[in-house]
Write a protein that holds these residues in place. Structure first.
Motif, short mmCIF file in Angstrom:
data_model
loop_
_atom_site.label_atom_id
_atom_site.label_comp_id
_atom_site.label_asym_id
_atom_site.label_seq_id
_atom_site.Cartn_x
_atom_site.Cartn_y
_atom_site.Cartn_z
N ASN A 11 0.83 -1.23 0.00
CA ASN A 11 0.00 0.00 0.00
C ASN A 11 0.85 1.26 0.00
O ASN A 11 0.61 2.20 0.75
CB ASN A 11 -0.94 0.00 1.20
CG ASN A 11 -1.80 -1.25 1.28
OD1 ASN A 11 -1.61 -2.09 2.16
ND2 ASN A 11 -2.72 -1.39 0.34
N ASP A 24 -1.60 3.95 -4.61
CA ASP A 24 -1.69 2.79 -3.70
C ASP A 24 -1.08 1.59 -4.40
O ASP A 24 -1.74 0.88 -5.14
CB ASP A 24 -3.15 2.50 -3.34
CG ASP A 24 -3.29 1.40 -2.30
OD1 ASP A 24 -2.26 0.89 -1.82
OD2 ASP A 24 -4.44 1.04 -1.97
N THR A 59 5.31 8.43 0.81
CA THR A 59 4.43 9.22 1.68
C THR A 59 3.68 8.32 2.66
O THR A 59 3.34 8.73 3.77
CB THR A 59 3.43 10.03 0.82
OG1 THR A 59 4.16 10.76 -0.18
CG2 THR A 59 2.63 10.99 1.66
N GLY A 60 3.44 7.10 2.22
CA GLY A 60 2.75 6.14 3.09
C GLY A 60 3.02 4.72 2.63
O GLY A 60 3.54 4.49 1.54
N GLY A 61 2.68 3.75 3.48
CA GLY A 61 2.89 2.35 3.14
C GLY A 61 4.24 1.82 3.59
O GLY A 61 5.00 2.50 4.28
N GLN A 62 4.53 0.59 3.18
CA GLN A 62 5.76 -0.09 3.60
C GLN A 62 6.48 -0.70 2.40
O GLN A 62 5.84 -1.17 1.45
CB GLN A 62 5.45 -1.22 4.59
CG GLN A 62 4.86 -0.76 5.92
CD GLN A 62 4.48 -1.95 6.79
OE1 GLN A 62 3.65 -2.76 6.41
NE2 GLN A 62 5.14 -2.08 7.94
N THR A 71 11.50 0.83 4.73
CA THR A 71 10.77 2.03 4.29
C THR A 71 11.51 3.31 4.60
O THR A 71 11.58 4.23 3.77
CB THR A 71 9.37 2.06 4.93
OG1 THR A 71 8.76 0.78 4.78
CG2 THR A 71 8.51 3.13 4.28
#
Length: 352
Positions: A11, A24, A59-62, A71
């Motif tokens: 994600n 995403d 910006t986000g997720g792994q 990350t």
């Protein structure tokens, strides 16, 4: 050598200010796979590679490499090596010094680094050239030096960013074959970025086609070419004609399809009776002046040595056809029939 790390994006989101480049992304790459990120300019493939390398932060997720989350780790702690489009060789250093540079920078003793560099040059077929300067090598040899420099670090994952874009067409074909043979022989995990469809088909175990930061389809080269999931994939991988047809019936997963008056049996791919769109590869038809097939008229023709290229007007619209059985182009205006071959045709699933 141990470079066989798995890669996983969970994600992952990447924004540049208010612009979302990757909305995403979830993707897994198995140990020992060569996976190519393919797509047009601006699709997000290079951003994805740079996030994996640690040159851009998500910006986000792994992001995981070898099962370990990386990350927020800096690039020098990720156990990956990158082969750049520009090669990035030091012009004042010899080939051997270029290959050994990363090892020595990492603290390896010079003698051991030189030995490892020599082994790396053997791997890529450049033994005996260690004393030369980069300027004394061909473009293909310089690219192999860049690959050797990356491999001697024994990374879990090798990253290749448009590695052949600076080479001419004939040399690209040779070097891509060398990279693929080396990857298969050593079994290392590789993530390869290119915008060249033919290059992706030639080197990959799997291809990830991206569009606007989203994965449009993932599959083997054969799956993407023969069973495109959308009109975008059909057009982007192999430049297919997208034409209209009619599914007359479906039985046992096989559709009976009317395509310009020709009746064909094709995998139904979830479709039911009714209008349908098909991907028609340029080599899916032979141009005949008589016989059964889809009628048409030659709109243009060009002799290209080992094949003739045609544009044919007819009930399918204007379609592009490559006929490698012809040696003399038919004149513009000639009435013809297209003798269709099912292998180059595929129904496109609904809703994509």
């Amino acid at each position: 050598m141990r470079y066989k790390g798995a890669v996983e994006f969970r994600n992952v989101v990447k924004k540049f200010g208010q612009f979302t480049a990757i909305p995403d992304l979830s993707l897994s790459i198995e140990p020992g796979e060569l996976v190519t990120l393919l797509g047009p300019s601006g699709c997000g493939k290079t951003t994805t590679l740079r996030m994996l390398a640690g040159l851009e932060g998500p910006t986000g997720g792994q992001i995981l490499i070898g099962g370990q989350e990386v990350t927020r780790l800096p690039a020098d702690r990720r156990d990956v090596s990158m082969v750049f489009q520009s090669y990035a060789l030091f012009p004042h250093m010899t080939v051997a010094q270029n290959v050994a540079y990363g090892l020595e920078s990492g603290g390896m003793k010079p003698a051991e680094a030189r030995e490892r560099a020599a082994e790396g040059l053997v791997l890529v077929g450049l033994e005996g050239l260690g004393a030369r300067l980069p300027a004394e090598l061909s473009g293909g040899q310089q690219q192999r030096v860049a690959v050797a420099r990356a491999l001697v670090l024994e990374p879990q994952v090798l990253l290749l960013d448009e590695p052949l874009s600076n080479l001419d067409a004939r040399l690209r074909r040779r070097v891509r074959t060398e990279i693929r043979e080396l990857q298969q022989r050593l079994g290392f995990t590789a993530v390869y970025v290119t915008h060249d469809q033919e290059e992706a088909l030639a080197v990959s175990d799997r291809i990830v086609v991206m569009k606007n930061g989203v994965v449009a389809q993932v599959g083997s080269p054969r799956e993407l070419y023969e069973a495109p999931a959308s009109e975008f994939i059909a057009d982007f991988i192999g430049e297919a004609n997208v034409v209209g047809g009619e599914v007359l019936s479906v039985e046992g997963g096989i559709a009976r399809v009317d395509l310009g008056g020709a009746i064909l049996a094709l995998p139904a791919r979830g479709l039911r009776e009714g209008p349908a769109r098909l991907a028609m590869r340029s080599n899916a038809a032979r141009v005949r002046t008589a016989g059964a097939g889809v009628p048409g008229r030659v709109a243009s023709s060009a002799y290209l040595g080992d094949h003739v290229e045609y544009e044919i007007d007819g009930p399918l619209g204007r379609v592009f056809v490559v006929d490698d059985e012809s040696d003399t182009p038919l004149p513009v205006g000639t009435e013809v029939v297209l003798d269709l071959r099912p292998r180059g045709l595929a129904l496109i699933p609904e809703g994509v």
